[in-house]
Design a protein around this motif. Structure first.
Motif, short mmCIF file in Angstrom:
data_model
loop_
_atom_site.label_atom_id
_atom_site.label_comp_id
_atom_site.label_asym_id
_atom_site.label_seq_id
_atom_site.Cartn_x
_atom_site.Cartn_y
_atom_site.Cartn_z
N LEU A 1 -5.45 0.67 -3.20
CA LEU A 1 -3.59 0.35 -3.27
C LEU A 1 -3.86 0.06 -1.62
O LEU A 1 -3.47 -1.37 -1.58
CB LEU A 1 -3.14 1.25 -3.72
CG LEU A 1 -2.98 1.53 -5.33
CD1 LEU A 1 -2.26 2.96 -5.34
CD2 LEU A 1 -2.67 0.11 -5.94
N HIS A 2 -4.53 1.11 -0.87
CA HIS A 2 -4.25 0.14 0.41
C HIS A 2 -5.32 -0.96 0.85
O HIS A 2 -4.04 -2.29 1.52
CB HIS A 2 -4.65 1.59 1.15
CG HIS A 2 -4.83 0.90 2.52
ND1 HIS A 2 -3.53 1.25 3.57
CD2 HIS A 2 -5.51 0.34 3.88
CE1 HIS A 2 -3.82 0.22 4.98
NE2 HIS A 2 -5.00 0.86 4.52
N ARG A 3 -5.87 -1.30 0.43
CA ARG A 3 -6.37 -2.41 0.76
C ARG A 3 -5.83 -3.87 -0.09
O ARG A 3 -6.07 -4.45 0.37
CB ARG A 3 -8.68 -2.32 0.63
CG ARG A 3 -8.94 -3.41 0.56
CD ARG A 3 -9.52 -3.88 2.64
NE ARG A 3 -10.17 -2.73 2.85
CZ ARG A 3 -11.42 -2.07 3.32
NH1 ARG A 3 -12.43 -3.43 2.61
NH2 ARG A 3 -11.59 -1.36 3.87
N LEU A 4 -5.45 -3.86 -1.15
CA LEU A 4 -4.60 -4.30 -2.07
C LEU A 4 -3.35 -5.16 -0.92
O LEU A 4 -3.45 -6.05 -1.48
CB LEU A 4 -5.02 -3.97 -3.37
CG LEU A 4 -3.86 -4.90 -4.55
CD1 LEU A 4 -4.74 -5.87 -4.57
CD2 LEU A 4 -3.14 -4.20 -5.35
N SER A 5 -2.78 -3.65 -1.03
CA SER A 5 -1.91 -4.29 -0.01
C SER A 5 -1.81 -5.01 1.83
O SER A 5 -1.21 -6.32 1.29
CB SER A 5 -1.06 -2.84 0.43
OG SER A 5 -1.63 -2.80 1.70
#
Length: 189
Positions: free
Chosen positions: A20-24
């Motif tokens: 989720l962090h990298r997707l953001s």
């Protein structure tokens, strides 16, 4: 249009926070989005997700006051998503929630068209990651792994296996979300 509520589930150690962090960071060019912050009854942990940590009595007061749009208990802690965290849905934003598999029936009862994403990894990878965290006893890790196979996803759920380089899982999820969101005319750019 509850498909914009993107509810992410998966076993502990699957890398949900990392994906989720990298997707953001990779979300550029996509519809506006908000990553909901969870309220959790545990201490903040280095390298973990950004969350609001509260003690159990405060969590119960917030719950009684109706502060949470959704809440659940898992792994000895209480989790909640404040109503304000879902407010961007009303403005046409996607809202990502790092949720609980056990809460799926309640979620889908309230938001039947929510986009459900499962991020998983093979059992040996989960075991290795949970041991590396060094947060729990061997029994607690064993209990978490046993729960990882005890639920069923709804039809149409997006499934991502995060057992290789993190960027591969993020790219797969981004492509799947582009396809899913592109199915709704309001999202076409």
């Amino acid at each position: 249009m509850t498909h914009r509520l993107i509810y992410v589930v998966g076993p502990s150690g699957a890398g949900k926070d990392s994906v989720l962090h990298r997707l953001s960071e990779a979300w550029s060019g996509m519809p506006p989005a908000h990553w909901a912050r969870r309220t959790i009854t545990r201490a903040a942990q280095a390298g973990g997700e950004a969350n609001e940590c509260v003690d159990r009595p405060l969590f119960e007061r917030l719950l009684q006051a109706g502060a949470f749009a959704m809440h659940w208990a898992a792994n000895g802690h209480a989790y909640g998503i404040r109503r304000l965290e879902l407010a961007p849905l009303a403005s046409g934003h996607c809202v990502f929630v790092n949720g609980s598999r056990a809460h799926l029936p309640q979620l889908l009862g309230q938001w039947p068209e929510a986009t459900v994403v499962e991020i998983s990894a093979p059992a040996d990878v989960l075991l290795q990651r949970l041991r590396a965290r060094n947060r729990e006893s061997v029994q607690a890790i064993s209990d978490r792994l046993a729960r990882s196979t005890q639920f069923e996803l709804p039809d149409g759920a997006i499934r991502i296996v995060n057992d290789g380089p993190l960027n591969e899982a993020v790219d797969m999820l981004l492509a799947a979300l582009q396809l899913r969101l592109g199915e709704h005319a309001a999202w076409a750019r």
